[in-house]
Design an enzyme around this catalytic site. Structure first.
Site, PDB file in Angstrom:
ATOM      1  N   LEU A  10       0.888  -1.208   0.102  1.00 34.49           N
ATOM      2  CA  LEU A  10      -0.045   0.018  -0.101  1.00 34.49           C
ATOM      3  C   LEU A  10       0.829   1.293  -0.014  1.00 34.49           C
ATOM      4  O   LEU A  10       1.618   1.402   0.941  1.00 34.49           O
ATOM      5  CB  LEU A  10      -0.935  -0.005   1.202  1.00 34.49           C
ATOM      6  CG  LEU A  10      -2.063  -1.062   1.196  1.00 34.49           C
ATOM      7  CD1 LEU A  10      -1.374  -2.428   1.665  1.00 34.49           C
ATOM      8  CD2 LEU A  10      -2.963  -0.645   2.340  1.00 34.49           C
TER       9      LEU A  10
ATOM     10  N   GLY B 155       1.112   4.307   4.445  1.00 30.01           N
ATOM     11  CA  GLY B 155       2.029   3.201   3.708  1.00 30.01           C
ATOM     12  C   GLY B 155       2.341   2.151   4.549  1.00 30.01           C
ATOM     13  O   GLY B 155       2.890   2.011   5.556  1.00 30.01           O
ATOM     14  N   SER B 156       1.993   1.073   3.898  1.00 29.80           N
ATOM     15  CA  SER B 156       2.279  -0.370   4.526  1.00 29.80           C
ATOM     16  C   SER B 156       2.189  -1.405   3.567  1.00 29.80           C
ATOM     17  O   SER B 156       2.198  -1.223   2.393  1.00 29.80           O
ATOM     18  CB  SER B 156       1.169  -0.404   5.726  1.00 29.80           C
ATOM     19  OG  SER B 156      -0.039  -0.034   4.897  1.00 29.80           O
ATOM     20  N   ARG B 157       2.195  -2.677   4.432  1.00 28.39           N
ATOM     21  CA  ARG B 157       1.933  -3.924   3.800  1.00 28.39           C
ATOM     22  C   ARG B 157       0.849  -4.734   4.234  1.00 28.39           C
ATOM     23  O   ARG B 157       0.646  -4.723   5.601  1.00 28.39           O
ATOM     24  CB  ARG B 157       3.255  -4.584   3.665  1.00 28.39           C
ATOM     25  CG  ARG B 157       3.304  -5.921   2.935  1.00 28.39           C
ATOM     26  CD  ARG B 157       4.711  -6.540   3.086  1.00 28.39           C
ATOM     27  NE  ARG B 157       4.968  -8.038   2.454  1.00 28.39           N
ATOM     28  CZ  ARG B 157       5.452  -7.928   1.330  1.00 28.39           C
ATOM     29  NH1 ARG B 157       6.356  -6.847   0.914  1.00 28.39           N
ATOM     30  NH2 ARG B 157       5.607  -9.252   0.579  1.00 28.39           N
TER      31      ARG B 157
END
Length: 307
Positions: free
Chosen positions: A177, A267-269
């Site tokens: 993301l 912002g990430s996964r």
């Protein structure tokens, strides 16, 4: 978070001092058998950061703040919206006002640069608003469908020989993301929450494969509500910018396919682990862009229709 918790002390003092009828009404509607918060719980706002621990809660029709979920923005990000975005807009307005009063018109280049400085906070404020958007999604409904738990880019698809929670071989799908994606997480199937596993870790760039192993994360363990009751895992993983995992479900909660359960800020996964069995067909490829709740990641072709 600290600002919200500090404001909560002031809000609770005000409610007990001036709105005793409201406090009594909320106490009568409150569900649950214990307080898991480190402070007194008066209304649904008090359990915001502790919902996944169980304890007190209110049914949606008894929550006087459910209207916030219809605003088109993540309810868990509304504080950032008015506090951070509002501060950016205020700073832009003050800088523009100072520039207008200064009367600097001699050098057009200098004037342009000063205007750029004045407008930059407003652009950042618009970005904060954009980040916390929460668009409606059309959830596909058919037996055996597995929808995406997150918006973003598919960066990882791998087979796992054995997963202890799933009890057999599995497929792991990783979604990155970016800061421009919607960061609301959704469950991939109609499900019941089995458990939550939190693990501290680093804050590596979520594009790096090792981030899935080393970064701070929360694993939401779920089980399908309908036969054959497959087990799955959705992992919320922090990134280099994202430092805040939000998850508001708790063990025992039941959710419809595509229903929201949390978000990761900035912002990430997100990873999905699903059982590998005959009839499983992966519908996406590396590099595909997916949308939480509406994109189909996989389907089990041998799933019977629910009665």
């Amino acid at each position: 978070m600290r600002l919200e918790l500090a404001w909560g002390h002031v809000r609770r003092w005000y409610l007990k001092a001036f709105r005793k009828g409201y406090v009594a009404k909320m106490a009568a509607l409150r569900r649950g058998d214990r307080n898991v918060c480190p402070f007194e719980v008066l209304d649904p706002r008090d359990v915001k950061f502790y919902r996944n621990l169980g304890g007190y809660y209110w049914d949606p029709h008894d929550d006087p703040f459910t209207w916030r979920e219809r605003l088109g923005f993540a309810r868990s990000g509304l504080t950032e919206l008015w506090l951070i975005a509002g501060s950016f807009f205020a700073a832009s307005a003050i800088l523009s006002w100072v520039l207008a009063l200064s009367g600097l018109t001699a050098n057009p280049v200098v004037l342009w640069l000063l205007r750029l400085v004045a407008w930059t906070p407003a652009v950042l404020g618009l970005f904060i608003i954009w980040f916390f958007r929460n668009p409606r999604r059309n959830i596909p409904q058919a037996p055996g469908l597995v929808v995406s738990p997150a918006d973003g880019k598919v960066v990882h698809i791998a087979e796992i020989e054995h997963d202890d929670f799933l009890g057999g071989p599995a497929v792991e799908i990783g979604i990155f993301l970016s800061i421009f994606n919607v960061h609301i997480n959704r469950v991939p199937v109609a499900t019941r929450v089995i458990g939550l596993r939190y693990r501290k870790g680093k804050f590596l760039n979520a594009l790096r494969p090792e981030s899935a192993r080393e970064n701070e994360q929360l694993a939401v363990r779920i089980e399908e509500s309908q036969p054959p009751h497959r087990r799955m895992i959705v992992r919320q993983i922090t990134g280099a910018i994202a430092r805040r995992i939000v998850c508001w479900v708790k063990p025992g909660d039941e959710l419809a396919a595509g229903e929201q359960f949390g978000m990761i800020k900035l912002g990430s996964r997100t990873e999905l682990v699903l059982p590998r069995e005959p009839g499983l067909r992966i519908e996406i490829r590396l590099g595909d862009m997916v949308h939480a709740g509406s994109s189909i990641l996989a389907r089990y072709e041998n799933t019977p229709a629910s009665s």
